[in-house]
Design a protein around this motif. Structure first.
Motif, mmCIF file in Angstrom:
data_model
loop_
_atom_site.group_PDB
_atom_site.id
_atom_site.type_symbol
_atom_site.label_atom_id
_atom_site.label_comp_id
_atom_site.label_asym_id
_atom_site.label_seq_id
_atom_site.Cartn_x
_atom_site.Cartn_y
_atom_site.Cartn_z
ATOM 1 N N HIS A 26 11.382 6.603 8.565
ATOM 2 C CA HIS A 26 12.365 6.293 9.596
ATOM 3 C C HIS A 26 12.148 7.237 10.767
ATOM 4 O O HIS A 26 11.426 8.216 10.677
ATOM 5 C CB HIS A 26 13.780 6.446 9.037
ATOM 6 N N ALA A 27 12.781 6.928 11.882
ATOM 7 C CA ALA A 27 12.752 7.865 12.998
ATOM 8 C C ALA A 27 13.258 9.211 12.507
ATOM 9 O O ALA A 27 14.259 9.290 11.797
ATOM 10 C CB ALA A 27 13.615 7.338 14.137
ATOM 11 N N ALA A 28 12.559 10.257 12.848
ATOM 12 C CA ALA A 28 12.830 11.560 12.238
ATOM 13 C C ALA A 28 13.205 12.603 13.277
ATOM 14 O O ALA A 28 12.909 12.467 14.463
ATOM 15 C CB ALA A 28 11.607 12.015 11.447
ATOM 16 N N ARG A 29 13.853 13.645 12.794
ATOM 17 C CA ARG A 29 14.123 14.839 13.580
ATOM 18 C C ARG A 29 13.247 15.965 13.032
ATOM 19 O O ARG A 29 12.974 16.036 11.836
ATOM 20 C CB ARG A 29 15.605 15.236 13.482
ATOM 21 N N VAL A 30 12.832 16.840 13.899
ATOM 22 C CA VAL A 30 11.966 17.936 13.503
ATOM 23 C C VAL A 30 12.757 18.948 12.663
ATOM 24 O O VAL A 30 13.871 19.314 13.006
ATOM 25 C CB VAL A 30 11.374 18.628 14.739
ATOM 26 N N GLN A 31 12.140 19.384 11.570
ATOM 27 C CA GLN A 31 12.770 20.343 10.675
ATOM 28 C C GLN A 31 11.786 21.452 10.323
ATOM 29 O O GLN A 31 10.587 21.333 10.516
ATOM 30 C CB GLN A 31 13.230 19.650 9.391
ATOM 31 N N ASP A 32 12.326 22.537 9.781
ATOM 32 C CA ASP A 32 11.509 23.644 9.275
ATOM 33 C C ASP A 32 10.449 24.082 10.281
ATOM 34 O O ASP A 32 9.258 24.173 9.976
ATOM 35 C CB ASP A 32 10.846 23.254 7.952
ATOM 36 N N ILE A 33 10.874 24.371 11.476
ATOM 37 C CA ILE A 33 9.962 24.716 12.572
ATOM 38 C C ILE A 33 9.398 26.116 12.366
ATOM 39 O O ILE A 33 10.109 27.030 11.969
ATOM 40 C CB ILE A 33 10.703 24.613 13.917
ATOM 41 N N GLY A 34 8.113 26.263 12.658
ATOM 42 C CA GLY A 34 7.477 27.560 12.505
ATOM 43 C C GLY A 34 6.638 27.947 13.702
ATOM 44 O O GLY A 34 6.620 27.250 14.715
ATOM 45 N N ALA A 237 6.053 13.693 20.577
ATOM 46 C CA ALA A 237 6.631 12.716 19.654
ATOM 47 C C ALA A 237 5.557 11.782 19.107
ATOM 48 O O ALA A 237 5.526 11.480 17.903
ATOM 49 C CB ALA A 237 7.726 11.926 20.357
ATOM 50 N N LYS A 238 4.671 11.321 19.973
ATOM 51 C CA LYS A 238 3.598 10.425 19.526
ATOM 52 C C LYS A 238 2.691 11.128 18.527
ATOM 53 O O LYS A 238 2.292 10.542 17.511
ATOM 54 C CB LYS A 238 2.794 9.934 20.725
ATOM 55 N N GLN A 267 12.312 30.400 22.368
ATOM 56 C CA GLN A 267 13.623 29.761 22.276
ATOM 57 C C GLN A 267 13.593 28.382 22.920
ATOM 58 O O GLN A 267 14.142 27.413 22.381
ATOM 59 C CB GLN A 267 14.680 30.624 22.952
ATOM 60 N N ARG A 268 12.939 28.266 24.054
ATOM 61 C CA ARG A 268 12.825 26.964 24.711
ATOM 62 C C ARG A 268 12.035 25.973 23.854
ATOM 63 O O ARG A 268 12.391 24.793 23.751
ATOM 64 C CB ARG A 268 12.158 27.118 26.080
ATOM 65 N N ASN A 269 10.976 26.460 23.214
ATOM 66 C CA ASN A 269 10.160 25.590 22.357
ATOM 67 C C ASN A 269 10.959 25.037 21.187
ATOM 68 O O ASN A 269 10.911 23.846 20.889
ATOM 69 C CB ASN A 269 8.937 26.356 21.830
ATOM 70 N N ILE A 270 11.708 25.904 20.530
ATOM 71 C CA ILE A 270 12.441 25.437 19.355
ATOM 72 C C ILE A 270 13.626 24.570 19.754
ATOM 73 O O ILE A 270 13.969 23.613 19.047
ATOM 74 C CB ILE A 270 12.872 26.618 18.459
ATOM 75 N N THR A 271 14.228 24.851 20.884
ATOM 76 C CA THR A 271 15.311 23.995 21.374
ATOM 77 C C THR A 271 14.784 22.589 21.657
ATOM 78 O O THR A 271 15.423 21.590 21.326
ATOM 79 C CB THR A 271 15.950 24.597 22.632
ATOM 80 N N TYR A 272 13.610 22.512 22.272
ATOM 81 C CA TYR A 272 12.988 21.216 22.537
ATOM 82 C C TYR A 272 12.733 20.458 21.244
ATOM 83 O O TYR A 272 13.055 19.265 21.114
ATOM 84 C CB TYR A 272 11.690 21.419 23.302
ATOM 85 N N LEU A 273 12.140 21.124 20.261
ATOM 86 C CA LEU A 273 11.801 20.451 19.017
ATOM 87 C C LEU A 273 13.052 20.011 18.250
ATOM 88 O O LEU A 273 13.072 18.926 17.655
ATOM 89 C CB LEU A 273 10.941 21.360 18.146
ATOM 90 N N LYS A 274 14.083 20.814 18.267
ATOM 91 C CA LYS A 274 15.313 20.450 17.555
ATOM 92 C C LYS A 274 15.957 19.205 18.158
ATOM 93 O O LYS A 274 16.645 18.467 17.462
ATOM 94 C CB LYS A 274 16.304 21.622 17.579
ATOM 95 N N GLY A 275 15.732 18.984 19.431
ATOM 96 C CA GLY A 275 16.328 17.826 20.091
ATOM 97 C C GLY A 275 15.438 16.601 20.127
ATOM 98 O O GLY A 275 15.815 15.570 20.709
ATOM 99 N N LEU A 276 14.269 16.698 19.476
ATOM 100 C CA LEU A 276 13.274 15.620 19.573
ATOM 101 C C LEU A 276 13.462 14.598 18.462
ATOM 102 O O LEU A 276 13.631 14.931 17.288
ATOM 103 C CB LEU A 276 11.883 16.223 19.471
ATOM 104 N N ASN A 277 13.430 13.315 18.827
ATOM 105 C CA ASN A 277 13.349 12.211 17.867
ATOM 106 C C ASN A 277 11.951 11.613 17.951
ATOM 107 O O ASN A 277 11.415 11.470 19.051
ATOM 108 C CB ASN A 277 14.373 11.115 18.198
ATOM 109 N N TYR A 278 11.370 11.239 16.832
ATOM 110 C CA TYR A 278 10.034 10.640 16.877
ATOM 111 C C TYR A 278 9.885 9.560 15.812
ATOM 112 O O TYR A 278 10.742 9.401 14.971
ATOM 113 C CB TYR A 278 8.959 11.714 16.721
#
Length: 278
Positions: A26-34, A237-238, A267-278
């Protein structure tokens, strides 16, 4: 501005973030970012524990280290690094170390630190020829054997130079074809692939499951310089939607240059990823 390649040359390391694969049904949200810690290299050299604490508070979970003037873990011992990761709710998943006469020491340290991967971030011998890349492939196979005995997976990380041609052959393809896929994994740096004018999806199709690790690095438009995720030329996202075909298990955010403080960029990178749907 010092780039990763400049840094590797200056320290002589190569003579010398990460994301757990999400459910893709399914469309996913980014998790467990490193994160690849080269992104905050100066902060790590000044205060490794404090920097990692700040990254943990931001929400980074999986970490890839990079060899430094203070050693593999920025002045910490392998056991200390492992314990600190546990205390912060993080995992030291991987580390970058060049293949040299200290390779076995690096392998032993990686095993002691509890790493799953040990990554060579550039060629052990230089030369943009098929014959040199075949020699490097042999070196990687042997280095990977040492890793396997220690319970660690070997991988190789690309820059852009590997996509040059010699006698009509793309040199990166030589590495893929001459290394044993059971021993040698690939960590694809998506930013450098794009800078080289290549399509990551072409590699995912031709070499499925060879890329369990990624570097997620956005690049400025028209430049060979990294930038904050979502502000450059990569379609993040792609790319994430191609994770299954590539065999990606984890990816590491990496940013080499900044317009402000490195930690602010993280901080900007992780904020972007947390808000991303793909």
């Amino acid at each position: 501005m010092t780039t990763r390649r400049d840094f590797l040359t200056s320290v002589g390391a190569l003579a010398t973030g990460v994301l757990a694969l999400p459910t893709l049904a399914h469309a996913a949200r980014v998790q467990d970012i490193g994160l690849q810690l080269y992104s905050v290299r100066d902060d790590m050299m000044r205060d490794a524990k404090g920097t990692l604490t700040s990254l943990a508070k931001m929400g980074y979970k999986e970490i890839e280290s990079a060899n430094s003037a203070k050693g593999y873990y920025y002045g910490l011992s392998p056991k200390e690094m492992k314990q600190l990761m546990q205390d912060l709710g993080m995992t030291l998943r991987s580390g970058h170390v060049g293949i040299d006469n200290n390779w076995q020491k690096a392998v032993d340290a990686a095993a002691e630190a509890g790493q799953q991967y040990l990554v060579c971030p550039s060629l052990p011998t230089q030369g943009q020829t098929v014959s040199n890349y075949e020699r490097c492939a042999d070196t990687f196979n042997k280095a990977a054997e040492a890793c396997k005995k220690a319970g660690v997976q070997f991988a190789y990380h690309n820059h852009d130079a590997e996509f040059a041609k010699d006698n009509g052959r793309v040199l990166y393809d030589v590495l893929l074809e001459k290394t044993d896929p059971r021993l040698v994994a690939m960590e694809m740096d998506l930013g450098w692939v794009v800078v080289a004018g290549q399509d990551p999806f072409s590699y995912f199709e031709r070499y499925p499951n060879r890329f369990p690790l990624w570097h997620l690095k956005d690049m400025k438009k028209g430049e060979a310089h990294s930038t904050v995720l979502g502000t450059g030329r990569l379609d993040v996202a792609k790319l994430l939607r191609g994770a299954k075909k590539s065999g990606m298990k984890y990816f590491f955010v990496e940013q080499e240059e900044y317009e402000g403080a490195p930690l602010a960029s993280m901080q900007r990178n992780i904020t972007y990823l947390k808000g991303l749907n793909y």
